[in-house]
Design an enzyme around this catalytic site. Sequence first.
Site, short mmCIF file in Angstrom:
data_model
loop_
_atom_site.label_atom_id
_atom_site.label_comp_id
_atom_site.label_asym_id
_atom_site.label_seq_id
_atom_site.Cartn_x
_atom_site.Cartn_y
_atom_site.Cartn_z
CG ASP A 171 -0.23 0.14 2.53
OD1 ASP A 171 0.98 -0.15 2.58
OD2 ASP A 171 -0.87 0.52 3.51
CE1 TYR A 265 8.95 1.32 5.28
CE2 TYR A 265 7.61 2.30 3.55
CZ TYR A 265 7.71 1.67 4.78
OH TYR A 265 6.57 1.41 5.51
#
Length: 442
Positions: A171, A265
């Site tokens: 997601d 990330y």
Amino acid sequence: MNKKFSVVIAGGGSTFTPGIVRMLLENLDRFPLRTLKLYDNDEERQGILGEALAILMKEQAPEIDFSYTTDPEEAFTDVDFCMAHIRVGKYAMREQDEKIPLNHGVIGQETCGPGGIAYGLRSIGGMIELIDYMEKYSPECWMLNYSNPAAIVAEACRVLRPDSKVLNICDMPVGTLRRMSQIVGKTPDELEVRYFGLNHFGWWTSIKDKEGHEYLDQIREYVAENGYLTTVEVETQHTDPSWQQTHKKAKDLLAVNPRYLPNTYLKYYLYPDDEVSHSDCSYTRANEVMNGREKEVFDAARTITEKGTAAGDEFHIDSHASFIVDLARAIAFNTHERMLMIVENNGAIANFPDDAMVEVPCIVGNDGPEPLAQGKIPDFEKTLMYQQVMVEKMVVEAYVEGSYQKLWQALTLSKTIPSAGVAKNLLDDLIEANKDFWPELN
């Protein structure tokens, strides 16, 4: 659209389950249900949510047969789709994943670095067990897997169950695309992206609207000043303080590599020392979740059960999770939906190994995902990706072979860990913490 589908949510005791159920109810016109089941091996935890959701379902969709169970045969018999979001070890082990590395001066994060490796090793057995249940009781069922850490889980599925009908999806790109759409004044549905990378490790190379207008430069200019922070918050999952810092950090990631727009990330790999310096060993993201979403969801469930009604519904809908319905619809109705998926490369990235599990745009129909060719990628991104994909491959090899040596090598190879010595000390502590979950390593 006369057909109605049977769905089992594996990980029925997850804090995300109520939001997923509400999301499914909001989309019954697009994806009709006849049966909805919850499955979890933690009867007590699932029971709290299950009892409240039974009330919600009776009031809002009484025509749907709803149940929750710890019996795999009951859960997986006569189902069309399994939506899997399991967390082996629950938040107590996530806390260890984050705090043990920090005690060694290394980033503590649930999907990246040593914490992600620890979580991945716990998740492999649980995922394979679910796949085997699914194939035993409903051989035609598709598994829509969004369990973390998705990169390691996807590689394990490729190695251990290569012919299984498992679709791996995340997601995070959906959440970031929502922010991009705010930046350019569009809705996410109006934008089409090109992207390449690994899960939680990639770059957007194009963001166009349906008329073909390219917004990459406009978004890049905004991110260079603000990161992915926006003035309007449209989701609940990625708005906690730690996430706000993550969105802001994107501007530093862009500075390193201004060619493309980064997945947030990447901060754990490009700025690991900075992340450690801003971390609190005594209060990590796991504590934030346990004191926030975990408490809120289970308190809401108890309130609904005590009242005997879901009127004034205490559960939040995970609106961004509508991508799960899009994926299910693509399989069920052959819609040829364009989605970012985690798939075996097989030439999608021309100058990258075919057996790498990459995250790229795919066209999804009733035969599964067909990756779109991304061509060759530049050396900087390719080298970073190759190092990380080898970490993930070696983790799975260590699991399969029960190899301490390979797991030590995997940790040593990670950009998040400064030396083989630190990797070994970390590994020994992680083995002790995970002795009830990991295979024995020799």
